[in-house]
Design a protein around this motif. Structure first.
Motif, short mmCIF file in Angstrom:
data_model
loop_
_atom_site.label_atom_id
_atom_site.label_comp_id
_atom_site.label_asym_id
_atom_site.label_seq_id
_atom_site.Cartn_x
_atom_site.Cartn_y
_atom_site.Cartn_z
N GLU A 33 0.97 -0.99 -0.13
CA GLU A 33 -0.12 0.31 -0.25
C GLU A 33 0.71 1.31 0.06
OE1 GLU A 33 -3.05 2.09 3.01
OE2 GLU A 33 -2.72 0.22 3.50
N ALA A 36 2.59 1.71 -3.23
CA ALA A 36 1.60 1.87 -4.58
C ALA A 36 1.02 3.46 -4.32
CB ALA A 36 0.08 1.26 -4.19
N TRP A 37 0.58 3.97 -2.96
CA TRP A 37 0.32 5.03 -2.76
C TRP A 37 1.28 6.68 -3.51
CZ3 TRP A 37 2.10 10.08 -0.49
CH2 TRP A 37 1.14 10.60 -0.61
N HIS A 38 2.56 5.65 -2.80
CA HIS A 38 3.77 6.81 -3.22
C HIS A 38 3.71 6.85 -5.33
CE1 HIS A 38 7.85 8.57 -3.22
NE2 HIS A 38 7.61 7.85 -4.61
N SER A 39 3.70 6.00 -6.16
CA SER A 39 3.49 5.71 -7.42
C SER A 39 1.88 6.80 -7.90
CB SER A 39 3.50 4.52 -7.89
OG SER A 39 1.99 3.79 -7.58
N ARG A 40 1.16 6.97 -7.02
CA ARG A 40 0.13 7.87 -7.81
C ARG A 40 0.11 9.11 -7.80
NH1 ARG A 40 -2.99 3.23 -5.72
NH2 ARG A 40 -3.77 4.56 -3.32
N HIS A 41 1.04 9.95 -5.61
CA HIS A 41 0.62 10.80 -5.01
C HIS A 41 1.75 11.37 -5.06
CE1 HIS A 41 -3.71 10.24 -4.71
NE2 HIS A 41 -2.96 8.78 -4.04
N SER A 42 3.32 11.07 -5.63
CA SER A 42 4.62 11.89 -5.05
C SER A 42 5.43 11.36 -6.11
CB SER A 42 4.98 11.35 -3.76
OG SER A 42 6.41 11.63 -3.31
#
Length: 128
Positions: A33, A36-42
């Protein structure tokens, strides 16, 4: 960020529910998670955790498994063996589905090693 595997002990927080409903050892789930969060938001390189600590509630002792043969019986005695094999197979599948050690820990440690993050697992043996 922290997660646990005890949904009967902790209340839900908004749409978030305890990780035990998805993974008995949620370490790998939270690492995935996070990626995945990093690849979408940062943009840029991901900020890695400094350390990952995985706490288990107990390590079940290995138990011998009887026959897990499930086949089309041709006699009454073979039918009894199929029933016993089916019961053993069911117990083995239930054990694997609720597994919190073994493969999930190996995968979590491998993920951390690939990122250069120290990984520690503390899991006392269960008492008999």
């Amino acid at each position: 960020r922290a997660t646990g595997a005890a949904p009967s002990y902790f209340k839900t927080m908004g749409r978030f529910v305890d990780g035990g409903l998805v993974a008995n050892n949620p370490t790998l789930a939270v690492l995935t998670e996070m990626q995945a969060w990093h690849s979408r938001h940062s943009p840029g390189p991901m900020r890695r955790p400094r350390v990952v600590v995985s706490l288990g509630t107990s390590r079940e002792p290995d138990r011998p498994v009887a026959s897990v043969d499930v086949f089309k019986p041709t006699s009454f005695s073979e039918a009894a063996n199929v029933v016993l094999g089916g019961a053993s197979l069911g117990a083995l599948l239930l054990d694997r589905a609720s597994q919190a050690s073994g493969i999930p820990v190996i995968q979590s440690e491998a993920w951390c090693t690939s990122m250069g993050v120290p990984f520690f697992r503390f899991n006392p043996p269960a008492s008999e």
